[in-house]
Scaffold this motif. Structure first.
Motif, mmCIF file in Angstrom:
data_model
loop_
_atom_site.group_PDB
_atom_site.id
_atom_site.type_symbol
_atom_site.label_atom_id
_atom_site.label_comp_id
_atom_site.label_asym_id
_atom_site.label_seq_id
_atom_site.Cartn_x
_atom_site.Cartn_y
_atom_site.Cartn_z
ATOM 1 N N TYR A 189 0.898 -1.478 0.575
ATOM 2 C CA TYR A 189 0.300 -0.016 0.136
ATOM 3 C C TYR A 189 0.606 1.278 -0.187
ATOM 4 O O TYR A 189 2.256 1.475 1.103
ATOM 5 N N VAL A 190 0.786 1.976 -0.744
ATOM 6 C CA VAL A 190 1.700 3.946 -1.485
ATOM 7 C C VAL A 190 0.392 4.531 -0.838
ATOM 8 O O VAL A 190 -1.023 3.886 -1.255
ATOM 9 N N THR A 191 0.658 5.796 -0.773
ATOM 10 C CA THR A 191 0.001 6.661 -0.995
ATOM 11 C C THR A 191 1.136 7.630 -1.719
ATOM 12 O O THR A 191 2.421 7.920 -2.107
ATOM 13 N N THR A 202 1.847 11.576 -3.087
ATOM 14 C CA THR A 202 1.228 12.963 -2.996
ATOM 15 C C THR A 202 1.599 14.813 -3.638
ATOM 16 O O THR A 202 3.066 14.065 -4.079
ATOM 17 N N THR A 243 4.744 7.364 -0.967
ATOM 18 C CA THR A 243 5.428 6.280 0.208
ATOM 19 C C THR A 243 4.859 5.251 0.359
ATOM 20 O O THR A 243 3.674 5.193 0.476
ATOM 21 N N GLN A 260 3.649 2.925 2.342
ATOM 22 C CA GLN A 260 2.119 2.762 3.869
ATOM 23 C C GLN A 260 2.517 1.257 4.834
ATOM 24 O O GLN A 260 2.390 0.960 5.872
ATOM 25 N N GLY A 261 2.577 0.543 3.977
ATOM 26 C CA GLY A 261 2.596 -1.307 4.091
ATOM 27 C C GLY A 261 1.649 -1.888 3.490
ATOM 28 O O GLY A 261 2.235 -2.297 2.712
ATOM 29 N N VAL A 309 8.538 0.279 5.220
ATOM 30 C CA VAL A 309 7.197 0.602 5.325
ATOM 31 C C VAL A 309 7.944 2.586 5.069
ATOM 32 O O VAL A 309 8.614 2.867 6.999
ATOM 33 N N GLY A 310 7.626 3.754 4.867
ATOM 34 C CA GLY A 310 8.286 4.790 5.210
ATOM 35 C C GLY A 310 9.218 5.816 4.363
ATOM 36 O O GLY A 310 9.234 6.714 3.576
ATOM 37 N N SER A 340 9.608 6.419 0.762
ATOM 38 C CA SER A 340 9.321 7.602 -0.243
ATOM 39 C C SER A 340 10.269 7.649 -1.280
ATOM 40 O O SER A 340 12.244 7.598 -1.134
#
Length: 125
Positions: free
Chosen positions: A28-30, A32, A45, A47-48, A81-82, A84
């Protein structure tokens, strides 16, 4: 009796076909929108997800272009995770991000539309 035999043959055929389906990867990514210096950027980024450690690359494309690796970030594996990375965006378009995994499978992780502003960098009235 013929009905039972026919049902058994059909069930064996259907269940035999489903054995070829592979499990979907879970990452899972975001995505932005931001600014780096005077450039507009999209930041991806992580996310998990249970398959983060199996990622070997995160790539993107705009419209019908070919997929390419992100410009910055995601240079050392395994990813975590984290983590980016960013791409500089200079044109409006539909951006698609995908993950490439150790087994050479790929999965679309995110999609985002970006509309370029007339003035990148925020100067104006």
């Amino acid at each position: 009796a013929i009905t039972v035999i026919l049902a058994a043959v059909i069930a064996a055929f259907v269940f035999g076909m489903s054995g070829d389906l592979s499990a979907q990867k879970e990452v899972y990514v975001t995505v932005t929108q931001g600014v780096a210096g005077e450039d507009a950027v999209l930041r991806v980024t992580i996310q998990g997800g249970k398959d983060v450690s199996a990622l070997t690359a995160i790539q993107y494309k705009v419209g019908d272009d070919a997929f390419v690796n992100l410009e910055t970030g995601f240079t050392e594996t395994p990813f975590g995770v984290g983590d980016s990375g960013t791409i500089t965006v200079t044109e409006s378009g539909h951006y698609v991000f995908r993950g490439v995994f150790t087994d050479n499978s790929v999965k679309i992780l995110a999609e985002r539309d970006y509309v370029a502003s007339a003035e990148v960098g925020g100067e104006g009235d």
